[in-house]
Design a protein around this motif. Structure first.
Motif: not given
Length: 162
Positions: A64-91
């Motif tokens: 679930f966390v992986h589906l609503i976050t993405r790895e930042s190209k700057y920090t290398g950490r996963r951050e919330f991605d509202h575009e992805r999260a807003n489509r979680i029910h599409w998967v």
């Protein structure tokens, strides 16, 4: 739900979800993958239910966390991605409709040589990626594809079809 009826979950999802929005997204995930399991190619579609250690989503299922976050190209950490999260029910909808002409299926081995199955709903600019983990298929990720990335995925799709 038909692919033609897919819409974003929230009109007002910001850079971080409210607690109510987060719980609704989690509810969609649980309904789709835990409470109503399904198969593709005679394989069970699985998710990782172990608790995440992500600081903002601690204790929630790892996939679930992986589906609503993405790895930042700057920090290398996963951050919330509202575009992805807003489509979680599409998967799940893309996966259960994978034989639709609207879903482009292809296989592609990543840079580590791991073969992954791609289900690209091009009309919605969204892709779902699964990995075979015998005897099942594991949900790896899902994300929006921007115009720049479309060419890359179109090349991979066309190469697979040859």
């Amino acid at each position: 739900m038909a692919l033609d009826n897919l819409e974003v979950l929230f009109d007002d999802l910001g850079l971080m979800p409210t607690e109510e929005q987060l719980q609704e997204m989690l509810g969609c995930f649980m309904d789709d993958f835990v409470h109503s399991p399904f198969k593709i190619k005679d394989c069970n579609v699985k998710v990782i239910m172990e608790q995440s250690w992500h600081k903002n989503f601690r204790g929630m299922p790892e996939t679930f966390v992986h589906l609503i976050t993405r790895e930042s190209k700057y920090t290398g950490r996963r951050e919330f991605d509202h575009e992805r999260a807003n489509r979680i029910h599409w998967v799940k909808q893309i996966l259960v409709n994978h034989t639709s002409p609207k879903v482009k299926y292809f296989e592609y081995a990543d840079e580590k040589g791991v073969l992954k199955y791609h289900f690209w709903y091009e009309e919605g600019s969204f892709i779902v990626i699964l990995k075979p983990v015998q005897p099942d298929l594991l949900v790896v990720t899902a994300f929006c594809i921007d115009e720049f990335e479309k060419q890359r995925y179109r090349k991979r799709y066309n190469a697979f079809r040859r």
